[in-house]
Design a protein around this motif. Sequence first.
Motif: not given
Length: 519
Positions: A212-217, A343-354, A403-408
């Motif tokens: 998701g983050s990579f896709g936006g970039l 701006h789509t990048v940061p939410p995906y990054v934190v979601a990946a970490v969690l 994102a934090l509530g979905i991906y994990p």
Amino acid sequence: MVPPANAKNDGDSSSSEKVHTSGIEQHGGVLGRLEHPLAYPYVHDLPPDPDAHLSAEERAAIDRKLLWKLDLTLIPWLCILYLLAFLDRTNIGNAKIDGLQTSLHHMSTGRYNATLSIFFVSYSVFEPLTNVLLKKMRPSLFIPLIMVIWGICMTFMGFVENWSGLMAARWFLGMAEAGLFPGINYYLSCWYKRSEFGVRAAIFFSAAAVSGSFGGLLAAAITKMAGIGGKPGWAWIFILEGTVTVLFGFASLWFVHDFPDAATFLSEQDRARVVRRLKMDQQSSAEHESFKKEYFFAAITDYKMWLGMIIYMGCDMPLYAFSLFLPSIITQMGYSSTTAQLHTVPPYVVAAVLTITIGFIADRTRQRGLCNILVSLIGIAGFAMLLGSQTASVKYAGTFLGALGIYPCISNTISWTSNNIEGVYKRGIVLGFVIGWGNLNGIVSSNIYIDPPKYSPGHATVMAYMIICLLGGSIVLHFLLRRENKARREGKRDHWVEGLSTAEVEKLGDRRPDFFYTL
């Protein structure tokens, strides 16, 4: 007859009846620690132990080395494959804000949503079948084959000239991609113990958040190619990303390995070690087994499958709603196309970490249900912010919590389901149904974001799914499994194995009285 629990192992690894009491874990699905002997700790047909002559410390060192070898060989490549898969199914959202609808004869919003929906129809229809095909075929052939097919579909999406062509391409894209996510989760469950699987599944799924983050970039960069070859920027997104997938598909012929009993990157001794550690974990998935129709009926009559489907739809529908419409949601906050992509990048990054963090915590605590419950509350709060506020900063913060509530919960639910289903084909069928049903709800995701800039129907529907299905379903399954474990500890299920041989007891899978569920 089943031998008594205190029977001794005679050391003959070829015996048809084995008793193992030193490596089976107690309830909660955690294997590797014995706190008290279980009622029926039997392991049938263990291969010879190549480390029988070694000390406990030496055996532990060999096991750590073996696990590290599996991780380095299997996980990185599989993560790349899923990154490509998720990128290819969701990049249409990036193409939309770069003018896809305008280029295709001013395609209406309804027709655009139909192109999103058609993917999930074919994806879900074929998904329950794919794990059977994966088991019957070699993973090193099945996975590269479907990758090449969906990569070609993706590439040709860049050449479509009307809505009908886009619909056809998305249908075949869904059909080809159907085998990857359930297939890889099932495949990994055939390599790792139940207490090791969660964090690996989380690392694998975190590739979706990274994509998701990579896709936006990537989309922001590729759209700069607009005009080259007479193609708009959105077309080059499809062409380049599809071509990369085809190349990785061919490379997967060498980088995707078969199941443990036939994997060529392992020595004969290491193959025996993998099979032994899985069977001591009350798993038979590492070995070959012929398909029988009773495995199908065992799967569809198991209440855990149906509850798993409910829970998974509660996080999978929000997942696709989030990933398909996040660029549009951010665009409605007043950002330009390129800025919205970034701006789509940061939410995906934190979601990946969690996602990885929850995978690690759930493996250690053996409380996958509680992890689902707590994480889902974060996502519900995020979509409540999106629903209740029109302030750009509040809405953007809501995308982070969403994102934090979905991906994990995606990887944690798959791990939870896999942990509690035993049997080669039964687990594959259950995972196919659970994941297939969850993805079928992507049709809902595709048709609820229809009222910009508030998107109230979309945010409200996502919240309802998360509250009723994800949160509610996780609570129900957690307490049902807790009640069943209590009954097994008290010996109320012992009559299920009366008069059965050890081999027959083992074939009961998760219905064995000594099989305790992961909560």
